[in-house]
Design a protein around this motif. Sequence first.
Motif, short mmCIF file in Angstrom:
data_model
loop_
_atom_site.label_atom_id
_atom_site.label_comp_id
_atom_site.label_asym_id
_atom_site.label_seq_id
_atom_site.Cartn_x
_atom_site.Cartn_y
_atom_site.Cartn_z
N VAL A 1 0.76 -0.70 -0.28
CA VAL A 1 -0.37 0.18 0.00
C VAL A 1 0.69 1.33 0.37
O VAL A 1 0.51 2.08 -0.34
CB VAL A 1 -1.00 -0.04 1.69
N LYS A 2 2.01 1.24 0.96
CA LYS A 2 2.89 2.97 0.88
C LYS A 2 3.74 2.42 -0.73
O LYS A 2 3.33 4.31 -1.24
CB LYS A 2 4.44 2.26 1.88
N SER A 3 3.88 1.36 -1.01
CA SER A 3 4.58 1.72 -2.50
C SER A 3 3.69 2.01 -3.80
O SER A 3 3.85 2.62 -4.33
CB SER A 3 4.90 0.27 -3.01
N MET A 4 2.22 1.10 -3.49
CA MET A 4 0.79 2.26 -4.62
C MET A 4 1.43 3.59 -4.77
O MET A 4 1.22 4.76 -5.09
CB MET A 4 -0.26 1.70 -4.15
N VAL A 5 1.01 4.18 -3.04
CA VAL A 5 0.83 5.51 -3.10
C VAL A 5 2.61 6.11 -3.56
O VAL A 5 2.40 7.37 -4.59
CB VAL A 5 0.80 6.06 -1.30
N ALA A 6 3.41 5.73 -3.54
CA ALA A 6 4.75 5.68 -3.81
C ALA A 6 4.80 6.57 -5.21
O ALA A 6 4.72 7.34 -6.02
CB ALA A 6 5.86 5.30 -2.88
N GLN A 7 4.30 4.94 -5.63
CA GLN A 7 4.44 5.30 -6.93
C GLN A 7 3.60 6.37 -7.63
O GLN A 7 3.90 6.22 -9.27
CB GLN A 7 3.76 3.40 -7.18
N THR A 8 2.33 6.13 -7.00
CA THR A 8 1.28 6.91 -8.07
C THR A 8 1.74 9.04 -7.74
O THR A 8 2.14 9.23 -8.46
CB THR A 8 0.13 7.24 -6.75
N VAL A 9 2.53 9.08 -7.13
CA VAL A 9 3.62 10.43 -6.76
C VAL A 9 4.79 10.13 -7.36
O VAL A 9 4.99 11.50 -7.96
CB VAL A 9 3.64 10.40 -5.19
N GLU A 10 5.18 9.32 -7.31
CA GLU A 10 6.32 9.61 -8.32
C GLU A 10 6.16 9.61 -10.00
O GLU A 10 6.82 10.67 -10.80
CB GLU A 10 7.32 7.94 -9.02
N GLN B 1 2.29 13.93 -7.22
CA GLN B 1 0.78 14.29 -6.36
C GLN B 1 -0.20 12.96 -5.98
O GLN B 1 -0.08 12.09 -6.72
CB GLN B 1 -0.29 15.45 -5.90
N LEU B 2 -1.75 13.27 -5.23
CA LEU B 2 -2.70 12.38 -4.47
C LEU B 2 -3.37 13.86 -3.86
O LEU B 2 -3.08 14.45 -3.41
CB LEU B 2 -2.26 11.12 -3.89
N ASP B 3 -4.60 13.38 -4.79
CA ASP B 3 -5.75 14.34 -4.21
C ASP B 3 -6.93 13.83 -4.16
O ASP B 3 -7.68 14.33 -3.12
CB ASP B 3 -5.97 15.03 -5.84
#
Length: 259
Positions: free
Chosen positions: A75-84, A88-90
């Motif tokens: 899950v942490k990686s999912m968010v990190a890949q999104t931001v990479e 951002q994440l909105d």
Amino acid sequence: MINITFPVLDGKVAIITGGAMGMGLATAKLFAEAKAKVVVADLNEDKGQAAVAEIEEIGGTAFFVKTDISKSEQVKSMVAQTVEKYGQLDVAVNNAALTPDNAPAAEFDEDYWDKLISIDLTGTALCMKYELQQMIEQGQGGSIINISSVSGFRPQPNNIAYVAAKHGVVGMTKVAAMENGDKNIRVNSVAPGAIDTPMLRGSLEETGQTEEEFAPQLSLLGRFGQAKEIAEASLWLASDQSSYLTGTTIHADAGYTSR
């Protein structure tokens, strides 16, 4: 003159968990139509990549992240890949879940209990945790939508694990909303009723019932809901058109929980 417009997410980045099929896929496609950059997160890589292809075919922007939401690091990686990927994440729609269990409380399957709770409840909590961390770090607010169920308000027999998990999702939504309102992060949920999915159709086949016979038991409108109708509720909660809404649930159930 009142100007009513389709909710837009232009410039927004949105994660949809369980986005490869059913309500998740409908949500991912609708968010792409609303101009969001979409992250399709799912365990099923083939269907996830197919979902991305569908979104790209309609002119949307998306990419796939294989994610088991019961695993914190994933899950942490999912968010990190999104931001990479998008910077951002909105918005996040925490939709991934297992199908309900099917046994009375006195006989429930303990292994399936553990599996379902790890995804439907713990997995949703993990998603919120890392989504909130990113939104707080950005300092620009955000919107999180957790998909609960009518079972989070009106218990059903023979699915004690699912009912427990979906009640928990409603409670977690309220806690996160209370804690993050001062950061302009809104947290709400959608509680779908009987939605026309392969799982529901399979259940009808098993019982030998038709939609005309069964739907009135679950819907004041006498029909099943469509996946896109749940997606539309999530889109409104994700958009600025619901800017004064947090800590609540949209009951997308054709009045089932009102009886």
